[in-house]
Design a protein around this motif. Structure first.
Motif, PDB file in Angstrom:
ATOM      1  N   TRP A 184       0.833  -1.212   0.000  1.00  0.00           N
ATOM      2  CA  TRP A 184       0.000   0.000   0.000  1.00  0.00           C
ATOM      3  C   TRP A 184       0.870   1.266   0.000  1.00  0.00           C
ATOM      4  N   VAL A 211       1.838   1.634  -3.618  1.00  0.00           N
ATOM      5  CA  VAL A 211       0.712   2.002  -4.483  1.00  0.00           C
ATOM      6  C   VAL A 211       0.208   3.405  -4.160  1.00  0.00           C
ATOM      7  N   GLY A 212       0.133   3.732  -2.870  1.00  0.00           N
ATOM      8  CA  GLY A 212      -0.476   4.998  -2.477  1.00  0.00           C
ATOM      9  C   GLY A 212       0.464   6.161  -2.296  1.00  0.00           C
ATOM     10  N   ARG A 263       3.023   2.256 -10.320  1.00  0.00           N
ATOM     11  CA  ARG A 263       2.628   1.663  -9.037  1.00  0.00           C
ATOM     12  C   ARG A 263       2.436   0.145  -9.144  1.00  0.00           C
ATOM     13  N   ASP A 270      -1.037   4.671   6.536  1.00  0.00           N
ATOM     14  CA  ASP A 270      -1.784   5.924   6.406  1.00  0.00           C
ATOM     15  C   ASP A 270      -1.516   6.861   7.577  1.00  0.00           C
ATOM     16  N   PRO A 282      -5.001  -3.851  -3.897  1.00  0.00           N
ATOM     17  CA  PRO A 282      -4.654  -2.428  -3.775  1.00  0.00           C
ATOM     18  C   PRO A 282      -4.942  -1.639  -5.052  1.00  0.00           C
ATOM     19  N   THR A 316      -8.635  -1.022  -5.185  1.00  0.00           N
ATOM     20  CA  THR A 316      -9.019  -0.001  -4.214  1.00  0.00           C
ATOM     21  C   THR A 316      -8.734   1.395  -4.746  1.00  0.00           C
ATOM     22  N   ARG A 317      -7.569   1.584  -5.341  1.00  0.00           N
ATOM     23  CA  ARG A 317      -7.194   2.913  -5.811  1.00  0.00           C
ATOM     24  C   ARG A 317      -7.870   3.267  -7.139  1.00  0.00           C
ATOM     25  N   HIS A 324     -11.512   4.102  -5.649  1.00  0.00           N
ATOM     26  CA  HIS A 324     -10.973   5.440  -5.347  1.00  0.00           C
ATOM     27  C   HIS A 324     -10.982   5.696  -3.838  1.00  0.00           C
ATOM     28  N   SER A 325     -10.454   4.724  -3.100  1.00  0.00           N
ATOM     29  CA  SER A 325     -10.512   4.791  -1.645  1.00  0.00           C
ATOM     30  C   SER A 325      -9.109   4.784  -1.055  1.00  0.00           C
ATOM     31  N   THR A 326      -9.025   4.580   0.264  1.00  0.00           N
ATOM     32  CA  THR A 326      -7.777   4.712   1.016  1.00  0.00           C
ATOM     33  C   THR A 326      -7.353   3.374   1.611  1.00  0.00           C
TER      34      THR A 326
END
Length: 429
Positions: free
Chosen positions: A43, A46-47, A54, A175, A254, A257-258, A262-264
């Motif tokens: 994560w 990716v984030g 990514r 996070d 992941p 999700t992204r 479109h989340s965290t």
């Protein structure tokens, strides 16, 4: 008239066998730490740190993290066969704790470079590649024969619990505080596990084999072990093929999700929990299901194919979470039925080599899968990757069903009312 069961026998094996219970807690800590670092690092890439590539960055990390289980299989087999298992487990956990601690110090004193995160993942995976097959080999040293399947269920369930806890904490900690908090937590978990394992006695352990009259004892090669178990070898090949598509979920989640939700990191954590909860449920219910292992396994693979493809057809958090619960349950059922079967099927002297070979064979596809699906994630949508996963499992399910049909004279049928697998006729020692 039935014989009454003593209150002690009604307790779970982790409670009535303190040695196994303590080692089980140690296993839980190590696999939780390993999963937390893996999910958290993916994560993070990716984030936050992966840049425009990514998918490739996260796939490459997962590839690096799975190489040791394959590359070190012959070394692991020799170490597990030669040294006391308690020592091997404690040293592996302590070494992982030191490596994670060094990464934590680096991360807190400055920014941890991406190559350093890859190196930390490689080191922790190498320790885990030694720890896991050694623990599986050690189960008969910790429990009585009547408790082997129950202990195996707890051992496999640990991976699910670790997936729940580690998968939940990894993205959330990233996070909140970056990768530094993740590696610090991993270091503490590994070191505590080492202390717990070093403190217990393995009541049924035998002395490691040493030289006899100055000559080293003859040990069978991994090829000869699998060559003597043809049915088991074919089953493992089927599951290795299935892993090409099932393990891709750790790359796809992941990215889904992204790119789709479109989340965290909290969403990644919830999907990891869904997968882990399903696997945990499957680990504890798999032994109660009737039918031959290959028939049951092929049905589970077919169900898993539909579950993994579902998020590609119906987007949303709820369909994805539900699909992962079902897929995890199938994984848990397959694991507990086949690993318990192998525990009784493989001769005691070959178990160290067999479980190292099993881990290597099942993990051989993971590095390539991680890299390929990661690279595809930079060019295809995450929904398309879900459909690829589901479609890929269909021929594997058919192959396992066909294998079960060919083995109707050699594969045993579980006794009525018992999910306890027995040895295959002709393959048992």
């Amino acid at each position: 008239m039935s014989t009454p069961v003593s209150p002690a026998r009604r307790l779970p094996v982790v409670l009535r066998n303190p040695s196994f219970g303590t080692v089980w807690v140690g296993q839980l800590l190590t696999q939780m730490a390993s999963r937390m670092f893996q999910v958290g690092a993916v994560w993070w890439l990716v984030g936050f740190a992966g840049g425009e590539r990514r998918g490739l960055a996260s796939g490459l990390f997962l590839m690096v993290s799975t190489l040791p289980a394959v590359a070190l299989a012959p070394v692991v087999a020799r170490v597990v066969a030669r040294y006391a298992h308690r020592t091997v487990l404690a040293v592996a956990a302590a070494t992982a704790g030191v490596c994670a601690g060094a990464a934590a110090v680096w991360a807190y004193t400055g920014t941890l470079p991406v190559p350093a995160a890859y190196a930390a993942g490689l080191a922790l995976a190498a320790c885990q590649a030694l720890f896991d097959p050694c623990l599986t080999t050690s189960v008969p040293e910790l429990v009585e024969d009547a408790d082997i399947e129950a202990a195996t269920g707890f051992e496999l369930a640990t991976q699910s619990i670790a997936g729940l806890v580690g998968g939940l904490l990894g993205p959330l900690v990233v996070d909140a505080g970056g990768l530094a908090g993740v590696v610090a937590g991993c270091a503490g978990a590994y070191l505590l596990a080492a202390l717990l394992i070093a403190s217990v006695r393995f009541p049924h352990a035998t002395a490691p084999q040493g030289p006899v009259d100055g000559a080293a004892p003859e040990r069978r090669t991994l090829r000869s072990i699998l060559g003597g178990l043809p049915f088991v070898r074919r089953v493992l090949v089927c599951f290795a093929a299935a892993n090409v598509f099932t393990t891709a979920v750790y790359v796809v989640m992941p990215l889904y999700t992204r790119g789709v939700l479109h989340s965290t990191g909290s969403t990644v954590a919830s999907l990891e929990v869904a997968l882990g909860a399903g696997t945990l449920l499957g680990s504890f219910t798999g032994g109660r299901l009737p039918g031959r292992p290959t028939v049951l396994g092929s049905i589970c693979l077919a169900v898993m194919a539909g579950a993994l493809a579902l998020p590609g057809l119906f987007t949303g958090h709820l369909p994805a979470a539900g699909a992962l619960v079902v897929a995890g349950w199938c994984v848990g059922v397959i694991g507990v039925r086949f690993v318990a079967l192998f525990q009784r099927l493989v001769p005691a002297g070959d178990k160290a080599g067999f479980f190292a070979a099993m881990q290597a064979l099942l993990g051989a596809t993971f590095p390539v899968t991680s890299l390929v699906f990661g690279a595809l994630g930079d060019h295809l949508s995450a929904r398309a990757l879900c459909l690829v996963q589901g479609a890929g499992l269909v021929p594997v399910a058919i192959a396992l069903w066909w294998l079960g049909g060919r083995a109707d004279d050699s594969e045993p049928e579980p006794s009525a009312g018992s999910g306890r697998p027995v040895a295959l006729a002709g393959d048992a020692s």
